[in-house]
Write a protein that holds these residues in place. Structure first.
Motif, PDB file in Angstrom:
ATOM      1  N   PRO A 244      36.040  32.252  32.368  1.00 56.95           N
ATOM      2  CA  PRO A 244      35.523  33.335  33.859  1.00 56.95           C
ATOM      3  C   PRO A 244      36.110  34.827  33.247  1.00 56.95           C
ATOM      4  O   PRO A 244      36.499  34.778  32.077  1.00 56.95           O
ATOM      5  CB  PRO A 244      36.745  33.367  35.004  1.00 56.95           C
ATOM      6  N   LYS A 245      34.486  35.425  33.329  1.00 57.29           N
ATOM      7  CA  LYS A 245      34.360  36.575  32.842  1.00 57.29           C
ATOM      8  C   LYS A 245      35.797  37.769  33.477  1.00 57.29           C
ATOM      9  O   LYS A 245      35.958  36.912  35.076  1.00 57.29           O
ATOM     10  CB  LYS A 245      33.215  37.633  33.055  1.00 57.29           C
ATOM     11  N   ILE A 246      35.826  39.028  32.899  1.00 57.48           N
ATOM     12  CA  ILE A 246      37.532  38.961  33.342  1.00 57.48           C
ATOM     13  C   ILE A 246      36.870  40.761  33.482  1.00 57.48           C
ATOM     14  O   ILE A 246      38.027  41.166  34.179  1.00 57.48           O
ATOM     15  CB  ILE A 246      38.655  39.410  32.621  1.00 57.48           C
ATOM     16  N   ALA A 247      36.589  40.813  33.467  1.00 58.41           N
ATOM     17  CA  ALA A 247      35.680  42.938  33.718  1.00 58.41           C
ATOM     18  C   ALA A 247      35.561  43.082  34.498  1.00 58.41           C
ATOM     19  O   ALA A 247      34.608  41.920  35.323  1.00 58.41           O
ATOM     20  CB  ALA A 247      35.088  43.050  33.075  1.00 58.41           C
ATOM     21  N   GLY A 248      36.394  43.909  35.013  1.00 61.37           N
ATOM     22  CA  GLY A 248      36.090  43.956  36.766  1.00 61.37           C
ATOM     23  C   GLY A 248      36.663  43.602  37.733  1.00 61.37           C
ATOM     24  O   GLY A 248      36.666  43.595  39.029  1.00 61.37           O
ATOM     25  N   GLN A 249      37.537  42.517  37.353  1.00 61.06           N
ATOM     26  CA  GLN A 249      38.642  41.879  37.836  1.00 61.06           C
ATOM     27  C   GLN A 249      39.618  42.743  38.741  1.00 61.06           C
ATOM     28  O   GLN A 249      40.052  43.589  37.872  1.00 61.06           O
ATOM     29  CB  GLN A 249      38.893  40.681  37.328  1.00 61.06           C
ATOM     30  N   GLN A 250      39.945  42.153  40.146  1.00 63.62           N
ATOM     31  CA  GLN A 250      41.491  43.366  40.284  1.00 63.62           C
ATOM     32  C   GLN A 250      42.289  43.572  39.239  1.00 63.62           C
ATOM     33  O   GLN A 250      42.762  42.597  39.055  1.00 63.62           O
ATOM     34  CB  GLN A 250      41.573  42.822  41.608  1.00 63.62           C
ATOM     35  N   PRO A 251      43.340  44.647  38.616  1.00 62.87           N
ATOM     36  CA  PRO A 251      44.330  44.479  37.712  1.00 62.87           C
ATOM     37  C   PRO A 251      44.947  43.518  38.501  1.00 62.87           C
ATOM     38  O   PRO A 251      45.771  43.166  37.549  1.00 62.87           O
ATOM     39  CB  PRO A 251      44.601  45.937  37.670  1.00 62.87           C
ATOM     40  N   ALA A 252      45.785  43.659  39.709  1.00 59.91           N
ATOM     41  CA  ALA A 252      45.875  43.011  40.583  1.00 59.91           C
ATOM     42  C   ALA A 252      46.161  41.477  40.331  1.00 59.91           C
ATOM     43  O   ALA A 252      47.120  40.764  39.709  1.00 59.91           O
ATOM     44  CB  ALA A 252      47.096  43.505  41.757  1.00 59.91           C
TER      45      ALA A 252
ATOM     46  N   ASP B   5      52.018  44.836  28.695  1.00 56.75           N
ATOM     47  CA  ASP B   5      51.112  44.754  28.071  1.00 56.75           C
ATOM     48  C   ASP B   5      50.072  43.874  29.168  1.00 56.75           C
ATOM     49  O   ASP B   5      49.139  44.338  29.000  1.00 56.75           O
ATOM     50  CB  ASP B   5      51.553  43.374  27.212  1.00 56.75           C
ATOM     51  N   MET B   6      50.685  43.131  29.922  1.00 57.26           N
ATOM     52  CA  MET B   6      50.254  42.512  30.910  1.00 57.26           C
ATOM     53  C   MET B   6      49.168  43.643  32.139  1.00 57.26           C
ATOM     54  O   MET B   6      47.911  43.777  32.334  1.00 57.26           O
ATOM     55  CB  MET B   6      51.212  41.610  32.074  1.00 57.26           C
ATOM     56  N   LYS B   7      50.100  44.529  31.713  1.00 54.38           N
ATOM     57  CA  LYS B   7      49.768  45.409  33.110  1.00 54.38           C
ATOM     58  C   LYS B   7      48.025  46.805  32.605  1.00 54.38           C
ATOM     59  O   LYS B   7      47.481  46.447  32.912  1.00 54.38           O
ATOM     60  CB  LYS B   7      50.681  46.483  33.147  1.00 54.38           C
ATOM     61  N   LYS B   8      48.897  46.623  31.193  1.00 56.13           N
ATOM     62  CA  LYS B   8      47.547  47.519  30.144  1.00 56.13           C
ATOM     63  C   LYS B   8      46.410  46.455  30.042  1.00 56.13           C
ATOM     64  O   LYS B   8      45.159  47.412  30.212  1.00 56.13           O
ATOM     65  CB  LYS B   8      48.330  47.017  28.653  1.00 56.13           C
ATOM     66  N   TYR B   9      46.694  45.155  29.862  1.00 57.82           N
ATOM     67  CA  TYR B   9      45.284  44.218  29.946  1.00 57.82           C
ATOM     68  C   TYR B   9      44.781  44.059  31.176  1.00 57.82           C
ATOM     69  O   TYR B   9      43.191  44.201  31.256  1.00 57.82           O
ATOM     70  CB  TYR B   9      45.277  42.700  29.596  1.00 57.82           C
ATOM     71  N   ALA B  10      45.255  43.840  32.687  1.00 56.42           N
ATOM     72  CA  ALA B  10      44.879  43.910  33.343  1.00 56.42           C
ATOM     73  C   ALA B  10      44.066  46.311  33.371  1.00 56.42           C
ATOM     74  O   ALA B  10      42.917  45.483  34.194  1.00 56.42           O
ATOM     75  CB  ALA B  10      45.943  44.140  34.811  1.00 56.42           C
ATOM     76  N   ASP B  11      44.789  47.174  32.917  1.00 52.35           N
ATOM     77  CA  ASP B  11      44.071  47.999  33.952  1.00 52.35           C
ATOM     78  C   ASP B  11      42.809  48.088  32.859  1.00 52.35           C
ATOM     79  O   ASP B  11      42.027  48.974  33.838  1.00 52.35           O
ATOM     80  CB  ASP B  11      44.979  49.518  33.240  1.00 52.35           C
ATOM     81  N   TYR B  12      43.000  47.836  31.547  1.00 49.95           N
ATOM     82  CA  TYR B  12      41.591  47.700  30.564  1.00 49.95           C
ATOM     83  C   TYR B  12      39.907  47.315  31.422  1.00 49.95           C
ATOM     84  O   TYR B  12      39.333  47.966  31.736  1.00 49.95           O
ATOM     85  CB  TYR B  12      41.999  47.119  28.695  1.00 49.95           C
ATOM     86  N   TYR B  13      40.579  45.575  31.704  1.00 49.90           N
ATOM     87  CA  TYR B  13      39.681  45.195  32.132  1.00 49.90           C
ATOM     88  C   TYR B  13      39.438  45.409  33.251  1.00 49.90           C
ATOM     89  O   TYR B  13      38.626  45.364  33.435  1.00 49.90           O
ATOM     90  CB  TYR B  13      39.828  43.728  32.314  1.00 49.90           C
ATOM     91  N   GLY B  14      40.219  45.694  34.274  1.00 53.37           N
ATOM     92  CA  GLY B  14      40.077  45.533  35.835  1.00 53.37           C
ATOM     93  C   GLY B  14      39.664  47.457  35.885  1.00 53.37           C
ATOM     94  O   GLY B  14      39.084  47.174  36.937  1.00 53.37           O
ATOM     95  N   GLY B  15      39.563  48.233  35.194  1.00 57.69           N
ATOM     96  CA  GLY B  15      39.146  49.360  34.767  1.00 57.69           C
ATOM     97  C   GLY B  15      37.726  49.645  34.718  1.00 57.69           C
ATOM     98  O   GLY B  15      36.601  50.758  34.710  1.00 57.69           O
ATOM     99  N   GLY B  16      36.952  48.237  34.492  1.00 59.65           N
ATOM    100  CA  GLY B  16      35.749  48.584  34.151  1.00 59.65           C
ATOM    101  C   GLY B  16      35.448  48.705  32.506  1.00 59.65           C
ATOM    102  O   GLY B  16      33.961  49.611  32.827  1.00 59.65           O
ATOM    103  N   LYS B  17      36.016  48.987  32.066  1.00 61.21           N
ATOM    104  CA  LYS B  17      35.845  49.631  30.119  1.00 61.21           C
ATOM    105  C   LYS B  17      34.950  48.806  29.779  1.00 61.21           C
ATOM    106  O   LYS B  17      34.779  48.808  28.601  1.00 61.21           O
ATOM    107  CB  LYS B  17      37.087  50.268  29.813  1.00 61.21           C
ATOM    108  N   LYS B  18      35.276  46.924  29.885  1.00 61.98           N
ATOM    109  CA  LYS B  18      34.274  46.240  29.103  1.00 61.98           C
ATOM    110  C   LYS B  18      34.347  45.148  29.883  1.00 61.98           C
ATOM    111  O   LYS B  18      35.013  44.130  30.303  1.00 61.98           O
ATOM    112  CB  LYS B  18      35.061  45.876  27.408  1.00 61.98           C
TER     113      LYS B  18
END
Length: 102
Positions: free
Chosen positions: A51-59, A89-102
């Motif tokens: 699955p693509k993870i960009a845009g998923q909810q950080p939680a 680390d998990m929160k950083k990844y979640a913030d990055y991908y959940g924030g729509g950065k990529k």
């Protein structure tokens, strides 16, 4: 004081903020290699749509990583990756991908 020593000390002092900044950013390339390819399927341990993870909810991303780490989710590659991550680390990844950065 020899010039070499002075330059070494000065270089080390100037490098500290750069190293600290590098540690603050997650290694997003690790995730993009699989989760950033539209329609990508992995062949290990079986054919599986990644699955693509960009845009998923950080939680959701944090919960999924915790589930892989605990063994609740069983994909071996993701278990291995999640096992090496701290909650921070998990929160950083979640913030990055959940924030729509990529």
């Amino acid at each position: 004081m020899p010039k070499r020593f002075l330059f070494a000390v000065l270089g080390a002092a100037l490098a500290q903020p750069v190293l600290a900044q590098q540690k603050a950013e997650p290694n997003v390339a690790m995730c993009i290699g699989c989760h950033g390819i539209p329609g990508y399927k992995t062949a290990f341990p079986s054919v599986y749509h990644v699955p693509k993870i960009a845009g998923q909810q950080p939680a959701y991303i944090v919960a999924a990583l915790k589930a892989y780490k605990s063994g609740e989710r069983s994909h071996p590659s993701m278990r291995g990756i999640a096992a090496s991550l701290t909650e921070e680390d998990m929160k950083k990844y979640a913030d990055y991908y959940g924030g729509g950065k990529k």
